[in-house]
Design a protein around this motif. Sequence first.
Motif, PDB file in Angstrom:
ATOM      1  N   GLU A  65       0.827  -1.209   0.000  1.00 10.15           N
ATOM      2  CA  GLU A  65       0.000   0.000   0.000  1.00 10.15           C
ATOM      3  C   GLU A  65       0.862   1.260   0.000  1.00 10.15           C
ATOM      4  N   SER A  66       1.943   1.253   0.761  1.00  8.76           N
ATOM      5  CA  SER A  66       2.805   2.446   0.786  1.00  8.76           C
ATOM      6  C   SER A  66       3.496   2.647  -0.560  1.00  8.76           C
ATOM      7  N   ILE A  67       3.856   1.571  -1.231  1.00  7.37           N
ATOM      8  CA  ILE A  67       4.444   1.697  -2.572  1.00  7.37           C
ATOM      9  C   ILE A  67       3.404   2.222  -3.546  1.00  7.37           C
ATOM     10  N   ASP A  68       2.177   1.729  -3.437  1.00 11.34           N
ATOM     11  CA  ASP A  68       1.109   2.172  -4.335  1.00 11.34           C
ATOM     12  C   ASP A  68       0.773   3.646  -4.126  1.00 11.34           C
ATOM     13  N   GLN A  69       0.825   4.133  -2.897  1.00 13.28           N
ATOM     14  CA  GLN A  69       0.541   5.540  -2.621  1.00 13.28           C
ATOM     15  C   GLN A  69       1.674   6.444  -3.102  1.00 13.28           C
ATOM     16  N   GLY A  70       2.857   5.892  -3.316  1.00 11.25           N
ATOM     17  CA  GLY A  70       3.998   6.690  -3.728  1.00 11.25           C
ATOM     18  C   GLY A  70       4.172   6.815  -5.226  1.00 11.25           C
ATOM     19  N   THR A  71       3.368   6.121  -6.001  1.00 13.90           N
ATOM     20  CA  THR A  71       3.499   6.168  -7.459  1.00 13.90           C
ATOM     21  C   THR A  71       2.128   6.283  -8.101  1.00 13.90           C
ATOM     22  N   TRP A  72       2.135   6.733  -9.343  1.00 16.43           N
ATOM     23  CA  TRP A  72       0.912   6.818 -10.138  1.00 16.43           C
ATOM     24  C   TRP A  72       0.897   5.662 -11.130  1.00 16.43           C
ATOM     25  N   SER A  73      -0.274   5.122 -11.417  1.00 15.98           N
ATOM     26  CA  SER A  73      -0.409   4.156 -12.506  1.00 15.98           C
ATOM     27  C   SER A  73      -0.907   4.905 -13.738  1.00 15.98           C
TER      28      SER A  73
END
Length: 184
Positions: A65-73
Amino acid sequence: MVVIVILFVIAAAFLVIALVGPYRLYWQARPHAPRQPSDGALAVGRVVAFGVAGVFFFGACSVQESIDQGTWSASEVREAAEDAAESMGNEPQIRRDPTDGYTSLIETAVMKAGDGQGPSYRVSVERAGEGHDYEISAAGSGTTVCMHVAEKTSEGGVFVPGADGSSDSIPEYELTATVDDGAC
């Protein structure tokens, strides 16, 4: 990404230990061995193994989740750009800087539309050419979308009083925007 896989593998290993109970299998193979643990101790060991598996699973999900919040898809960039295009057409806008066009307005709208999808400080909006085409990208997504803005002068505008008692009118524009995949 490797850390997430390792955490999930460790969680799976503890889950297997909890479900199979290798200690129980070992002691059933040696029924008369000295210092054999009681059934209660084996049950506590299984509960602890379930708990440890849960902790590692929760840790892996938290890291993901922290990785997902740090990047845009790529889909988040496109969705935020479409939402920004829709919100820009809701009210008449004032063009603030002729060289900038609507870059700052689009950047603000994309950051607002993409709230919670990625870090807002990683959004980039650049004007493409002399017209009203803007390239929108976000760090980590590896994609760029193109927003085409069409403007139409609306009635009235903003009246600004002058120091000598006169008043000038700053025109407002009604905007319509479309979003396409790829660079402009």
